[in-house]
Motif scaffolding. Structure first.
Motif, mmCIF file in Angstrom:
data_model
loop_
_atom_site.group_PDB
_atom_site.id
_atom_site.type_symbol
_atom_site.label_atom_id
_atom_site.label_comp_id
_atom_site.label_asym_id
_atom_site.label_seq_id
_atom_site.Cartn_x
_atom_site.Cartn_y
_atom_site.Cartn_z
ATOM 1 N N GLY A 125 46.676 48.385 56.818
ATOM 2 C CA GLY A 125 45.706 48.479 55.673
ATOM 3 C C GLY A 125 45.908 49.979 55.326
ATOM 4 O O GLY A 125 45.475 50.856 56.016
ATOM 5 N N ALA A 131 47.649 45.427 52.958
ATOM 6 C CA ALA A 131 46.785 45.453 51.823
ATOM 7 C C ALA A 131 46.842 46.933 51.578
ATOM 8 O O ALA A 131 46.679 47.821 52.364
ATOM 9 C CB ALA A 131 45.205 45.158 52.250
ATOM 10 N N GLU A 184 45.299 47.697 45.044
ATOM 11 C CA GLU A 184 44.808 46.061 44.808
ATOM 12 C C GLU A 184 43.420 46.033 44.496
ATOM 13 O O GLU A 184 42.808 44.981 44.540
ATOM 14 C CB GLU A 184 45.023 45.439 46.101
ATOM 15 N N LEU A 227 40.724 47.205 45.854
ATOM 16 C CA LEU A 227 39.714 47.272 46.983
ATOM 17 C C LEU A 227 39.184 48.709 47.098
ATOM 18 O O LEU A 227 39.858 49.751 46.842
ATOM 19 C CB LEU A 227 40.556 46.749 48.356
ATOM 20 N N ALA A 228 37.903 48.722 47.354
ATOM 21 C CA ALA A 228 37.089 49.837 47.665
ATOM 22 C C ALA A 228 38.184 50.747 48.891
ATOM 23 O O ALA A 228 38.501 50.195 49.831
ATOM 24 C CB ALA A 228 35.783 49.866 48.220
ATOM 25 N N GLU A 246 35.086 52.726 53.147
ATOM 26 C CA GLU A 246 34.475 51.501 52.991
ATOM 27 C C GLU A 246 35.736 50.438 53.644
ATOM 28 O O GLU A 246 36.832 50.569 53.754
ATOM 29 C CB GLU A 246 34.309 51.198 51.332
ATOM 30 N N ALA A 294 36.735 47.663 53.229
ATOM 31 C CA ALA A 294 37.503 46.514 52.180
ATOM 32 C C ALA A 294 38.725 46.536 52.571
ATOM 33 O O ALA A 294 39.359 45.121 52.569
ATOM 34 C CB ALA A 294 37.125 46.657 50.692
ATOM 35 N N ILE A 295 39.658 47.361 52.671
ATOM 36 C CA ILE A 295 41.013 47.045 52.974
ATOM 37 C C ILE A 295 41.459 46.532 54.223
ATOM 38 O O ILE A 295 42.128 45.725 54.422
ATOM 39 C CB ILE A 295 41.671 48.470 52.803
ATOM 40 N N GLU A 350 40.306 42.851 54.325
ATOM 41 C CA GLU A 350 41.466 42.082 53.613
ATOM 42 C C GLU A 350 42.484 41.661 54.221
ATOM 43 O O GLU A 350 43.233 40.718 54.365
ATOM 44 C CB GLU A 350 41.746 42.813 52.231
#
Length: 130
Positions: free
Chosen positions: A15, A40, A44, A46-47, A51, A53-54, A57
């Motif tokens: 990530g 990821a 993409e 994503l925040a 954050e 998010a990565i 994911e």
């Protein structure tokens, strides 16, 4: 280190805030015998870190619950993103000190992956393959 991780039956994910071009460049130079199970990147939608998010994911793409993931991270925002994702972390102290990368979820700190191999870090984990 990645080979030893796989030999233990564990998954490997990446990530990163890097975009697909930077990811391809890095993988081209790393010459990993087996690609990661999931990747990821920062392009993409994503925040970004801090954050989570990565990282979330990557866990989703590997079909591994966040609490069973360990993030290997060299930056404070990444360490914080791991915490926010509910993941444990290992501080890789290439540009920051262990103190700068510390947190209640940080299992260990190392200068590099060779140090983790030499310390038998993977053998200290009590984890079952994903």
């Amino acid at each position: 280190f990645a080979a030893q991780t796989r030999a233990r039956g564990l998954k490997v994910g990446v990530g990163t805030a890097g975009d697909r071009h930077n990811i391809a460049f890095a993988f081209g130079h790393l010459k990993l015998p087996t690609p990661p199970d999931a990747v990821a990147g920062g392009d993409e939608g994503l925040a970004g870190k801090p954050e989570p998010a990565i990282f979330l994911e990557v866990a989703k793409r590997m079909n591994v619950p966040p609490e069973r993931c360990i993030v290997f991270e060299d930056a404070p925002f990444g360490i914080e993103a791991a915490r926010r994702a509910g993941m444990r972390a290992v501080a890789i102290c290439t540009g920051h000190t262990a103190e700068q990368l510390a947190g209640p979820h940080v299992l260990a700190a190392a200068l590099n992956y060779h140090e983790l191999i030499d310390s038998k870090f993977l053998q200290t984990l009590n984890v079952a393959p994903a």
